[in-house]
Design a protein around this motif. Structure first.
Motif, mmCIF file in Angstrom:
data_model
loop_
_atom_site.group_PDB
_atom_site.id
_atom_site.type_symbol
_atom_site.label_atom_id
_atom_site.label_comp_id
_atom_site.label_asym_id
_atom_site.label_seq_id
_atom_site.Cartn_x
_atom_site.Cartn_y
_atom_site.Cartn_z
ATOM 1 N N LYS A 45 0.862 -1.180 0.000
ATOM 2 C CA LYS A 45 0.000 0.000 0.000
ATOM 3 C C LYS A 45 0.896 1.225 0.000
ATOM 4 O O LYS A 45 1.833 1.327 0.785
ATOM 5 N N THR A 46 0.587 2.150 -0.879
ATOM 6 C CA THR A 46 1.339 3.396 -0.939
ATOM 7 C C THR A 46 0.376 4.564 -0.885
ATOM 8 O O THR A 46 -0.791 4.450 -1.273
ATOM 9 N N TYR B 144 -4.715 5.841 0.125
ATOM 10 C CA TYR B 144 -3.776 4.753 -0.113
ATOM 11 C C TYR B 144 -4.310 3.835 -1.186
ATOM 12 O O TYR B 144 -5.501 3.804 -1.458
ATOM 13 N N LYS C 177 11.235 -2.219 -4.652
ATOM 14 C CA LYS C 177 10.770 -0.848 -4.772
ATOM 15 C C LYS C 177 9.450 -0.821 -5.527
ATOM 16 O O LYS C 177 9.178 -1.673 -6.364
ATOM 17 N N THR C 178 8.655 0.173 -5.248
ATOM 18 C CA THR C 178 7.374 0.302 -5.918
ATOM 19 C C THR C 178 7.576 0.864 -7.315
ATOM 20 O O THR C 178 8.354 1.785 -7.513
ATOM 21 N N HIS D 145 6.580 3.149 -10.103
ATOM 22 C CA HIS D 145 5.788 4.361 -10.295
ATOM 23 C C HIS D 145 6.094 4.954 -11.660
ATOM 24 O O HIS D 145 7.224 4.904 -12.128
ATOM 25 N N ASN E 279 6.904 10.952 4.017
ATOM 26 C CA ASN E 279 6.981 9.519 3.707
ATOM 27 C C ASN E 279 6.568 9.234 2.270
ATOM 28 O O ASN E 279 7.198 8.430 1.591
ATOM 29 N N ALA E 280 5.521 9.880 1.793
ATOM 30 C CA ALA E 280 5.075 9.670 0.410
ATOM 31 C C ALA E 280 6.120 10.177 -0.577
ATOM 32 O O ALA E 280 6.446 9.499 -1.555
ATOM 33 N N GLU F 239 9.125 7.884 -0.493
ATOM 34 C CA GLU F 239 8.826 6.599 -1.113
ATOM 35 C C GLU F 239 8.901 6.690 -2.635
ATOM 36 O O GLU F 239 9.481 5.820 -3.280
ATOM 37 N N SER G 161 11.682 4.937 -5.161
ATOM 38 C CA SER G 161 11.219 4.026 -6.204
ATOM 39 C C SER G 161 11.984 4.213 -7.516
ATOM 40 O O SER G 161 11.916 3.355 -8.388
#
Length: 154
Positions: free
Chosen positions: A51-52, A59, A69-70, A72, A105-106, A109, A113
């Motif tokens: 969840k991001t 989210y 890593k996510t 994006h 944090n967002a 993140e 990524s």
């Protein structure tokens, strides 16, 4: 069947802002998959979905890349950075990214990524995150790169 379901899950989380297993379960059933909550939970774990935070503070599930890593898109990175970051500055090997309260944090993140040259690591708080660089020159360079994504230039 499992492979087709996994593909459907990846497609659904890309298409819809799904943030709960129950929502994913409902979407899968609409797609014709007869699954249980336990199966969906297991699929999420096997696919390594995370969840991001979205740019609007909600989210959603996202697929992680092979390195954890996510994944994006460039536009998602830009959107979150522009909406989250107040300014970017550096001193020595450290880069400071100042964010709106609760947004570090967002922003960190989405920064993590992407692949960046000469980044040692990051550390995030509530409204600030730090980037440790290999050299002062690298810190100055990444500072300039990140400033182009901020709406509030320093």
């Amino acid at each position: 069947m499992k492979s087709a379901r996994h593909q459907a899950i990846l497609h659904l989380i890309e298409k819809y802002p799904i943030d709960r297993q129950e929502d994913l379960l409902a979407h899968l059933r609409q797609e014709g998959f007869d699954v249980t909550q336990a199966t969906v939970s297991r699929d999420i774990r096997e696919l390594r979905l995370i969840k991001t935070a979205s740019g609007d503070g909600t989210y959603r599930y996202m697929a992680a890349t092979g390195n954890g890593k996510t994944a994006h898109s460039a536009s998602r990175f830009e959107t979150i950075f522009r909406e989250s970051v107040i300014g970017v500055d550096y001193a020595g090997h450290m880069v400071l990214v100042k964010c709106f309260s609760g947004m570090a944090n967002a922003a960190c993140e989405v920064f993590d990524s992407r692949t960046w040259d000469k980044v040692v690591g990051t550390l995030s708080g509530d409204d600030t995150f730090f980037i440790l660089m290999r050299s002062e020159e690298a810190a100055a360079d990444i500072c300039r790169q990140l400033q182009q994504y901020t709406a509030h230039r320093t």
